[in-house]
Design an enzyme around this catalytic site. Structure first.
Site, PDB file in Angstrom:
ATOM      1  N   GLU A 296      -5.107  -5.525 -28.665  1.00  0.00           N
ATOM      2  CA  GLU A 296      -4.159  -5.789 -27.579  1.00  0.00           C
ATOM      3  C   GLU A 296      -3.590  -7.200 -27.724  1.00  0.00           C
ATOM      4  O   GLU A 296      -4.336  -8.174 -27.717  1.00  0.00           O
ATOM      5  CB  GLU A 296      -4.934  -5.635 -26.266  1.00  0.00           C
ATOM      6  CG  GLU A 296      -4.092  -5.630 -25.048  1.00  0.00           C
ATOM      7  CD  GLU A 296      -4.908  -5.234 -23.808  1.00  0.00           C
ATOM      8  OE1 GLU A 296      -5.789  -4.348 -23.894  1.00  0.00           O
ATOM      9  OE2 GLU A 296      -4.666  -5.834 -22.764  1.00  0.00           O
TER      10      GLU A 296
ATOM     11  N   ARG B  13      -8.140  -8.446 -26.875  1.00  0.00           N
ATOM     12  CA  ARG B  13      -9.316  -7.583 -26.887  1.00  0.00           C
ATOM     13  C   ARG B  13      -9.106  -6.391 -27.808  1.00  0.00           C
ATOM     14  O   ARG B  13      -7.974  -6.082 -28.183  1.00  0.00           O
ATOM     15  CB  ARG B  13      -9.682  -7.109 -25.481  1.00  0.00           C
ATOM     16  CG  ARG B  13      -8.546  -6.542 -24.677  1.00  0.00           C
ATOM     17  CD  ARG B  13      -8.958  -6.315 -23.205  1.00  0.00           C
ATOM     18  NE  ARG B  13      -7.777  -6.052 -22.376  1.00  0.00           N
ATOM     19  CZ  ARG B  13      -7.777  -6.022 -21.052  1.00  0.00           C
ATOM     20  NH1 ARG B  13      -8.882  -6.214 -20.365  1.00  0.00           N
ATOM     21  NH2 ARG B  13      -6.663  -5.783 -20.374  1.00  0.00           N
TER      22      ARG B  13
ATOM     23  N   ARG C 201     -10.940 -12.414  -9.425  1.00  0.00           N
ATOM     24  CA  ARG C 201     -11.154 -10.975  -9.649  1.00  0.00           C
ATOM     25  C   ARG C 201     -12.500 -10.719 -10.315  1.00  0.00           C
ATOM     26  O   ARG C 201     -13.036  -9.628 -10.226  1.00  0.00           O
ATOM     27  CB  ARG C 201     -10.086 -10.425 -10.612  1.00  0.00           C
ATOM     28  CG  ARG C 201      -8.706 -10.299 -10.054  1.00  0.00           C
ATOM     29  CD  ARG C 201      -7.692 -10.048 -11.182  1.00  0.00           C
ATOM     30  NE  ARG C 201      -7.913  -8.817 -11.928  1.00  0.00           N
ATOM     31  CZ  ARG C 201      -7.440  -7.635 -11.582  1.00  0.00           C
ATOM     32  NH1 ARG C 201      -6.742  -7.504 -10.485  1.00  0.00           N
ATOM     33  NH2 ARG C 201      -7.665  -6.579 -12.334  1.00  0.00           N
TER      34      ARG C 201
ATOM     35  N   TYR D 241      -0.165  -7.565  -8.569  1.00  0.00           N
ATOM     36  CA  TYR D 241      -1.212  -7.261  -9.538  1.00  0.00           C
ATOM     37  C   TYR D 241      -2.203  -6.296  -8.880  1.00  0.00           C
ATOM     38  O   TYR D 241      -3.315  -6.642  -8.537  1.00  0.00           O
ATOM     39  CB  TYR D 241      -1.885  -8.586  -9.931  1.00  0.00           C
ATOM     40  CG  TYR D 241      -2.839  -8.571 -11.106  1.00  0.00           C
ATOM     41  CD1 TYR D 241      -3.093  -7.426 -11.837  1.00  0.00           C
ATOM     42  CD2 TYR D 241      -3.467  -9.743 -11.489  1.00  0.00           C
ATOM     43  CE1 TYR D 241      -3.970  -7.457 -12.912  1.00  0.00           C
ATOM     44  CE2 TYR D 241      -4.344  -9.784 -12.556  1.00  0.00           C
ATOM     45  CZ  TYR D 241      -4.593  -8.639 -13.262  1.00  0.00           C
ATOM     46  OH  TYR D 241      -5.467  -8.679 -14.321  1.00  0.00           O
TER      47      TYR D 241
ATOM     48  N   ARG E 109       4.185 -10.184 -17.891  1.00  0.00           N
ATOM     49  CA  ARG E 109       3.549 -10.207 -19.194  1.00  0.00           C
ATOM     50  C   ARG E 109       3.655  -8.804 -19.755  1.00  0.00           C
ATOM     51  O   ARG E 109       3.503  -7.811 -19.042  1.00  0.00           O
ATOM     52  CB  ARG E 109       2.071 -10.596 -19.087  1.00  0.00           C
ATOM     53  CG  ARG E 109       1.855 -12.007 -18.646  1.00  0.00           C
ATOM     54  CD  ARG E 109       2.433 -13.022 -19.595  1.00  0.00           C
ATOM     55  NE  ARG E 109       1.670 -13.125 -20.845  1.00  0.00           N
ATOM     56  CZ  ARG E 109       2.059 -13.850 -21.884  1.00  0.00           C
ATOM     57  NH1 ARG E 109       3.218 -14.493 -21.858  1.00  0.00           N
ATOM     58  NH2 ARG E 109       1.299 -13.920 -22.969  1.00  0.00           N
TER      59      ARG E 109
ATOM     60  N   ARG F  57     -22.562 -13.287 -10.984  1.00  0.00           N
ATOM     61  CA  ARG F  57     -23.796 -12.755 -10.402  1.00  0.00           C
ATOM     62  C   ARG F  57     -25.008 -13.459 -10.953  1.00  0.00           C
ATOM     63  O   ARG F  57     -25.068 -13.730 -12.144  1.00  0.00           O
ATOM     64  CB  ARG F  57     -23.972 -11.283 -10.772  1.00  0.00           C
ATOM     65  CG  ARG F  57     -22.934 -10.390 -10.273  1.00  0.00           C
ATOM     66  CD  ARG F  57     -23.463  -8.945 -10.340  1.00  0.00           C
ATOM     67  NE  ARG F  57     -22.361  -8.072 -10.053  1.00  0.00           N
ATOM     68  CZ  ARG F  57     -21.688  -7.402 -10.969  1.00  0.00           C
ATOM     69  NH1 ARG F  57     -22.056  -7.469 -12.235  1.00  0.00           N
ATOM     70  NH2 ARG F  57     -20.683  -6.647 -10.621  1.00  0.00           N
TER      71      ARG F  57
ATOM     72  N   ASP G 290      -4.709  -3.069  -8.533  1.00  0.00           N
ATOM     73  CA  ASP G 290      -5.602  -2.167  -9.273  1.00  0.00           C
ATOM     74  C   ASP G 290      -5.248  -0.726  -8.899  1.00  0.00           C
ATOM     75  O   ASP G 290      -4.558  -0.488  -7.901  1.00  0.00           O
ATOM     76  CB  ASP G 290      -7.061  -2.442  -8.897  1.00  0.00           C
ATOM     77  CG  ASP G 290      -7.595  -3.692  -9.579  1.00  0.00           C
ATOM     78  OD1 ASP G 290      -7.087  -4.030 -10.662  1.00  0.00           O
ATOM     79  OD2 ASP G 290      -8.511  -4.316  -9.032  1.00  0.00           O
TER      80      ASP G 290
HETATM   81  N1  UDP Z   1     -10.835 -13.307 -17.951  1.00  0.00           N
HETATM   82  C1  UDP Z   1     -11.397 -14.258 -18.767  1.00  0.00           C
HETATM   83  N2  UDP Z   1     -12.210 -13.876 -19.780  1.00  0.00           N
HETATM   84  C2  UDP Z   1     -12.494 -12.581 -20.029  1.00  0.00           C
HETATM   85  C3  UDP Z   1     -11.940 -11.590 -19.185  1.00  0.00           C
HETATM   86  C4  UDP Z   1     -11.105 -11.982 -18.166  1.00  0.00           C
HETATM   87  O1  UDP Z   1     -11.150 -15.442 -18.582  1.00  0.00           O
HETATM   88  O2  UDP Z   1     -13.241 -12.306 -20.983  1.00  0.00           O
HETATM   89  C5  UDP Z   1      -9.943 -13.748 -16.864  1.00  0.00           C
HETATM   90  C6  UDP Z   1      -8.490 -13.786 -17.310  1.00  0.00           C
HETATM   91  O3  UDP Z   1      -7.885 -14.893 -16.682  1.00  0.00           O
HETATM   92  C7  UDP Z   1      -7.934 -12.527 -16.740  1.00  0.00           C
HETATM   93  C8  UDP Z   1      -8.689 -12.382 -15.447  1.00  0.00           C
HETATM   94  O4  UDP Z   1      -9.990 -12.869 -15.764  1.00  0.00           O
HETATM   95  O5  UDP Z   1      -6.562 -12.616 -16.527  1.00  0.00           O
HETATM   96  C9  UDP Z   1      -8.761 -10.980 -14.900  1.00  0.00           C
HETATM   97  O6  UDP Z   1      -9.308 -10.124 -15.871  1.00  0.00           O
HETATM   98  P1  UDP Z   1      -9.273  -8.556 -15.728  1.00  0.00           P
HETATM   99  O7  UDP Z   1     -10.220  -8.020 -16.724  1.00  0.00           O
HETATM  100  O8  UDP Z   1      -9.430  -8.201 -14.317  1.00  0.00           O
HETATM  101  O9  UDP Z   1      -7.785  -8.243 -16.213  1.00  0.00           O
HETATM  102  P2  UDP Z   1      -7.116  -6.833 -16.568  1.00  0.00           P
HETATM  103  O10 UDP Z   1      -8.210  -5.906 -16.992  1.00  0.00           O
HETATM  104  O11 UDP Z   1      -6.368  -6.412 -15.337  1.00  0.00           O
HETATM  105  O12 UDP Z   1      -6.210  -7.173 -17.689  1.00  0.00           O
END
Ligand code: UDP
Length: 373
Positions: free
Chosen positions: A304, A278, A170, A352, A247, A174, A354
């Site tokens: 969170e 976060r 996901r 999952y 989760r 870059r 979006d």
């Molecule tokens: N992820 C990570 N580090 C970060 C942010 C995300 O390893 O700082 C990984 C983590 O495995 C997460 C996945 O990327 O489950 C997808 O993150 P996303 O931000 O898309 O998750 P959401 O916002 O849906 O909780």
């Protein structure tokens, strides 16, 4: 019968389906067991700050149809998500971009970064079989250890070797100085909050809150020709095959008498030791201003905490490991046989999704129905 559709759940899937059906002249009843609309999109106005009560939602899409659709219900601002990762006080830019690689290795040009990544990914010579191997093969071990491992294990409560590779795909990687978290052409936040947007979507439908469908299934189902169920699919079938894993997330939200707590909407704590994943500082989704453009002198932050779902908790993320995928297939087979009931959304389809995918799937599901047109 009183209604064409009984929609269970006033979240995004239910609201989009409702708006589409109302637009076609259908009679729609929406019920939700909460006393609010919007599902996990719900935002609460705290002195001009729209607080994302069930976690940050940043609308982003590459699909023009999804973007045009939401514009009908809300004005969106130009918010672009650029989260910051905090690893034991070291600050990195996300997603993985030239800013991140510069901070990690001191590399300056894309060529230098590519060389460094190539060096580190060489340890995986086979098709990645899990999230750990996938992450190392995308960005190398240094980034994996500092920015992925701890965060992912906190978020999912599982070892990265026991998680599917697709979760990490996901995230963009870059070799440009672009720290837009999403590979999306369109992105923004509704200026007046998501709650207002969902209320607009529900215009013309009857809405009853504080109503638990599963406790009144027979009576409520009798009110409509078709039921659109957006709750957890396992709960619908009385957990006949055991419960699916989700989760859950717990938020500790505080209003603080300071104008600027962390300088960004989203800061990820990517180490294993910090117990939360976060911190969201909600005011930055609207650039620190209220709907009238006035600067807000205080702030609201949410820490969170991720946990395994247990009965009574709110389910947020389906756990897409093999075991749960297999259980879901059994529920799906039951759902397909359930006459007059449509299962949709993150919980109804155990996916999952979006937000834009939810919208498109609700619109497509409606349009695929034979409504006698
Ligand atoms: N992820 C990570 N580090 C970060 C942010 C995300 O390893 O700082 C990984 C983590 O495995 C997460 C996945 O990327 O489950 C997808 O993150 P996303 O931000 O898309 O998750 P959401 O916002 O849906 O909780």
């Amino acid at each position: 019968m009183q209604y064409d559709y009984l929609i269970v759940g006033a979240g995004l899937y239910g609201a989009v389906f409702a708006s589409r059906a109302v637009q076609e002249g259908k009679r729609v009843l929406v019920v939700d067991k909460r006393d609010t609309v919007g599902g996990n999109l719900y935002t609460e106005n705290v002195g001009g700050i729209h607080v994302h009560r069930y976690g940050a939602h940043i609308f982003h899409t590459n699909d023009r149809r999804a973007w045009d659709y939401v514009q009908r219900f809300a004005a969106f601002n130009r918010f672009t998500n650029s989260p910051v990762a905090n690893f034991h006080g070291e600050i990195y830019s996300l997603p993985f971009s030239m800013y991140t690689f510069n901070r990690m290795w001191g590399v300056v040009t894309p060529e230098e970064a590519a060389r460094k990544i190539a060096e580190q990914r060489a340890e995986i010579t086979w098709e990645p079989r899990n999230l750990e191997e996938q992450a190392i093969s995308l960005v190398g071990r240094d980034v994996y250890e500092k920015l992925i491992k701890g965060y992912t294990e906190k978020q999912w409560g599982r070892d990265c070797r026991d998680l599917p590779a697709f979760i990490i795909r996901r995230l963009p990687v870059r070799l440009t100085y672009d720290n837009n978290y999403f590979n999306a052409l369109y992105q923004g936040i509704p200026v007046c909050g998501y709650t207002k947007m969902v209320e607009e979507m529900l215009t013309g439908a009857d809405v009853q809150l504080d109503v638990d469908y599963l406790e009144n299934k027979e009576n409520l189902s009798g009110l409509a020709k078709t039921v659109v169920y957006t709750g957890p699919v396992d709960a619908y079938f009385g957990y006949a095959y055991g419960n699916l894993a989700y989760r859950s997330v717990r938020f500790e939200t505080q209003k603080l008498p300071v104008p600027n707590f962390q300088g960004n909407a989203v800061v990820n704590y990517t180490d294993r030791e910090t117990p939360f994943t976060r911190i969201i500082e909600h005011k930055w989704f609207t650039f620190g201003r209220d709907e009238n453009g006035q600067e807000i002198p205080f702030t609201v932050v949410s820490r969170e905490y991720s946990s395994e779902w247990k009965p009574g908790d709110e389910p947020y993320y389906p756990v897409n490991d093999e075991k749960n995928a297999a259980i879901y297939q059994k529920y799906r087979a039951l759902a397909e046989k359930e006459h007059g009931v449509i299962f949709g959304g993150r919980l109804g389809e155990y996916r999952y999704y979006d937000m834009d995918q939810v919208i498109l799937s609700a619109l497509d599901r409606y349009d695929a129905l034979d409504n006698g047109r």
